[in-house]
Structure formats: C-alpha cells, structure tokens
Design a protein around this motif. Sequence first.
Motif: not given
Ligand SMILES: Cc1cc2nc3c(=O)[nH]c(=O)nc-3n(C[C@H](O)[C@H](O)[C@H](O)COP(=O)(O)OP(=O)(O)OC[C@H]3O[C@@H](n4cnc5c(N)ncnc54)[C@H](O)[C@@H]3O)c2cc1C
Length: 582
Positions: A81, A91, A184, A219, A344-345, A353, A358
Amino acid sequence: MGIGPEPLRGLAYGRYGCIQLAIGSGRCKDNPRRCPNVEQVPAMPKEILRTRVLIVGAGPVGLALAADLGWRGIPCTIIEQSDGVIHHPRATAVNARSMEFFRRWGITDLVRKAGTPPDFPHTVLFVTSLQGFEIARIERPGHGGIRPTETSPERPQRCNQLWLDPILRDLATGFSCVTLRYRWRFESFVEDQEGIVATVHDLGTDEVRTITADYLVDCSGGHSTLRQSLGIEMRGSPDIDYNLSIFVRAPDLWKYHDKGKAALIHFIAAQGPRRNLVLLDGRELWRFGVTGKEFYDDPERVDANRLFDEVAGEETPREIISVRRWSARDVVADRYRLGRVFLAGDAAHLNHPDGGFGLNTGLGDIADLGWKLSAALEGWGGSLLLDSYESERRPVGLRNVRQAEENLQIKKRRQIESTIGDSTTEGAEARHRMRAAILRDSTRNYVTDGTALGYTYDPSPICWGDGSPPTADTITEYRPSSRPGSRAPHAWLADGRSTLDLFGSGFTLLRFGDDPPAADSIVAAFARRGMPLSEDRIQERNVRSLYERSVVLVRPDGHVAWRSDDLPDDPLALADRVRGAG
Ligand SMILES: Cc1cc2nc3c(=O)[nH]c(=O)nc-3n(C[C@H](O)[C@H](O)[C@H](O)COP(=O)(O)OP(=O)(O)OC[C@H]3O[C@@H](n4cnc5c(N)ncnc54)[C@H](O)[C@@H]3O)c2cc1C
C-alpha cells in the motif's frame, strides 16, 4: 481457475470481517451498512490479473517470500500500500540463519556491505549515561565481519531495513515471474474451491482491481486487516510496552565519550524511562529508543533533543531526523493457515524487539512456506504439506515470542538502586551488583545462536523420526544435530563449500563415507512421485561424524527429513511422508 462472466459466489473476507456476498451484483446478503467493504467490490471488473501466489505487504518478509518464489520460478504478485520508501529504521539484527537464507539467494555480500562495517564491534554496552559510568559490557566476537564460525558459514550481521528491504526488493524483482506493485492496497477477497479472488485498490489511479491467485499470503504486518477479517486472534502476553523511536544523526558519537565503540548502548538510570541507542550504519546513524506511555501518548510534545542530552551529553553533536511511536507485544496468531490463506512474519507473530527475533522469525516462516507452495503448485506436494506450515512454524513462533517475553520480564524485574549513578562507594557497589545481574541474565538476549540455528520441527507430519532423543533447546549456544526436523548442520567440505551450499531448491540425499548404502531405490521413488532430488557423496570423516548417519535426506529448506544407516524398507512411503502425502 474458472473465472467467467458469471457472478462469483463464496465466502468473502474484507477489512470488516467475513461476509457472504455475490460479486457481480455487488450486494451483500447481510446488512450493507454493516459491511461497508461491499462498496469497494467492483460491479464488473474490467481486467482480471492472474497470478499463482498473491502476497500482501512488501515489508522484508513479503519481499523475501517473493524472492524465494521467484528463485523457484513460481509466478507471484506482491502488493504494497505504501510507495516502498523507508523513512524510519526498524530491524537491524540479522541472525546467522537469516544470513544462510541470504547466502542461498546470493545476496550476503550486499547485506554485509550495506550494514555495519566489518570491523565495528557488536559490543552491547550498559551505562548510566555516555558521560557517566560504565556498568557492564557483553562482547560478541562471533558477530559481524566475514570469518566463518564453527557452526555456520555466515555470521550474524547488522543491516537495517533501510538497506535490507531494498536489497530484497531488487532480488525479488530481478525474477521475471515476480510482479511488485506499490500503492496497491489489499481490500478483501473471496475464496472458492478453485482459488482466491482478491479486490485491490490501486491508490495511484484510484481504481479497483481484481487479482486471482491459487494462494494468498498475508505479510501485511502486525496491524493486518486480512488476519482480522479471518477472525484469527493474536494471543499471548497482555503486557504492552509503549515506545518512541527517534532516528538520529550523531557522527562519530564515540569521540564524544570514553566508553569506546558499541553497537547497542543501554542506559540504566535510577529514575526515568528505559532508553537505548542502536547503531545503524557504523558512522553516524542511530535509532534512539525511549520507553514510556507518556512519550507514546504525546510524541508531538516530546523534546527529543533533551532526551538525547540526558544520555549523550549536551555537547554531543546530533540532528534529530524523525520521531515515530510504536508499541510492542508478545503475541502469536491462533492459526497460520486458513484454507488458501497463510500468515507470515509480523502478521503471524509479534515480539519485543530487544533480542532481534521479529524479522528473523519471519524469514524462517518464508524458508518453510516457499518450497511448500512451490511443491503444491508443481503438483508433487501432498495434501498435508501445506498444513505442515502451521504445525512446523507456529511452535517456533511461540518459542521465540516466549523467549522475548522472558527477556522482557527479566529486564522489568531488575531493581535499579537509587545510587547507581552516584560517584560514591555506594554507587560503585550498586553498579557492581547490576553488572553481575546483567552478565548473569542478559547474555541470552544478545547471543542467540541456539535460538537462531537450533529450532527443530518436532513433531512434524512430514519428517520421519528415528526415535533418537530430542536435542536440548538452547538459547545462547547452538548444538548441531542431524536429528529429523533439525537444520542440517554446517561443515566445510574439502572443496571449500559449506554443506549448506549443497542444498538446492529440491531435496538432497547426502551419502557419507567410503561405502554408503546405494541410493537407487530412493531416487526411483522420488522420480516416481515427480519430486526433485539431487545426490551428494561426502567423504570427509568429520562431516560424517557430525551428521551421525550414513544417509541423510535434507529438505528444500535445509532441514533434515530422514536419516539412517540403512536404506528404507519402503522408499515410496518415505517419499510420500516427506512430500506430505504419507
Ligand atoms: C524498533 C524496532 C526494532 C526492531 N529490531 C529488530 C531486529 O533487530 N531484528 C529483528 O529480527 N526484528 C526487529 N524488529 C521487528 C521487525 O521490524 C519486524 O519483525 C519486521 O519488519 C516484520 O516484517 P513484515 O514484512 O512481516 O511486516 P512489516 O515490516 O510490518 O511490513 C508489512 C507491510 O505490509 C503493508 N501493508 C499492510 N496492510 C496492507 C494492505 N492492506 N495492502 C497492501 N499492503 C499492506 C505495510 O505497508 C508494510 O509495508 C524490530 C521492530 C521494531 C519496531
């Protein structure tokens, strides 16, 4: 999929829950006022886009799945989106297992170069403030740089998502079968016997689009509306931490204090919020974390410079780049699969964190799911294979989230004496006691080789156990094992490759020693089922003893499926078991 001019009927899941609807009429059978997403369903879609796997969310986990499917030649579409630009860091800690996945995709050099320089120490430092007293330090000599460790061809690295996500994006879109669409937004979907029909809002053109797919993978992160629409609950600790994340430029910060370079700096003060500094680029960029509901509730009124003064000193040059608020919970989804939809994720698990779990756990999800989706679409996966995603990965999610929660509780329980920052004998004694407590309880938070490499799929419906006792689940230290369900161990081969480099996109049969059992019957069984299998003979004695058996079957994700000193009595039953048809 049979999508014709007839209205589609099925169960529809949208941002507002599950509804019965008939696409075409655009009418909800329920009260339309309670189902506002019906308005977003087109009366007659102009164009239907077809894909095999639709991935919602181009965060690191969605991008990694697209890359893995692309690497396997599976057509997929990933929608996001946002515009894909990352403005604020999250991360940074990439564990050795994630680096092993990156090694298979050929991007480890890019990740190492983009992240913290190889000579920057991954030290974790505990201080009262940078101008105050050092309390403790945890060195991590096994992290960073390029020298391999005994247990993995790859070391844990620090590469923030600012740089990691674009690397994953370029990798994914480098495969011609991967389509990535920014701006999207996924809105809702219908599932029927034949597949998924998703409704997507193209935010750029303000058009509604329809995408059909065999499978849908959520995801979309912790706030997933898709998961909510499926009625899948996140359960776990009710303890919520409220935080501010302050993105700071502070060039050569270490020149403005006497504690030396460190990748993570924790501030321990008698009063005041929990705070830390996380190194990003090894030069000037940091993430400054501040915990406290009062900051979270009113970030606009927070004086980030004053908070930074308190930990780094007023004289330390800095520029505040951006401030974001975020909350942390330790929760896991009840289900990882519902019909043709997979989570997933962060959509499936969320944790504090601190330990860096994560993203790394999310990449582990992808390594498990990618080959199973591919097997299902190629036709050789059995009916239990896709179910095994939940039965294998959810326990790992629970395990890692539990560990993050335990770490948090240890930290919260720790008493900070009021004299900790004093330059008195009492102050020195308080720091001494705190040091002992940190070294005793907190190493497990920062040295997590056991967590990263030691998870096993046990029990698993698609591994063939051999009755051997389970390997102990450890946190800091990883103990290699070839017990079915374990990650197949790393060892260097005489030609300079790691054993992990032998594992391709299909199964791998490793035969050890001078006179291993012949593999013909297994090869024939796999061929009969149309399953990809390659064979490798390994002569090195140390590798044979590490692998403990004469024949070891490794899955496409690098986990052991079966091992023995003899041939199986029924090779076809073995093939069926490991493809999820047994
Ligand atoms: C401060 C902080 C530090 C961290 N440090 C670490 C670390 O050192 N190591 C580690 O392993 N993890 C760490 N994490 C965790 C890590 O950032 C997350 O686990 C990781 O980003 C998850 O990835 P993801 O792709 O599952 O989700 P996200 O990164 O949240 O991505 C989800 C995506 O989906 C999109 N989306 C949502 N809804 C829709 C929709 N309806 N249509 C289209 N797109 C959509 C969003 O815009 C987003 O881009 C940290 C988190 C934080 C907050």
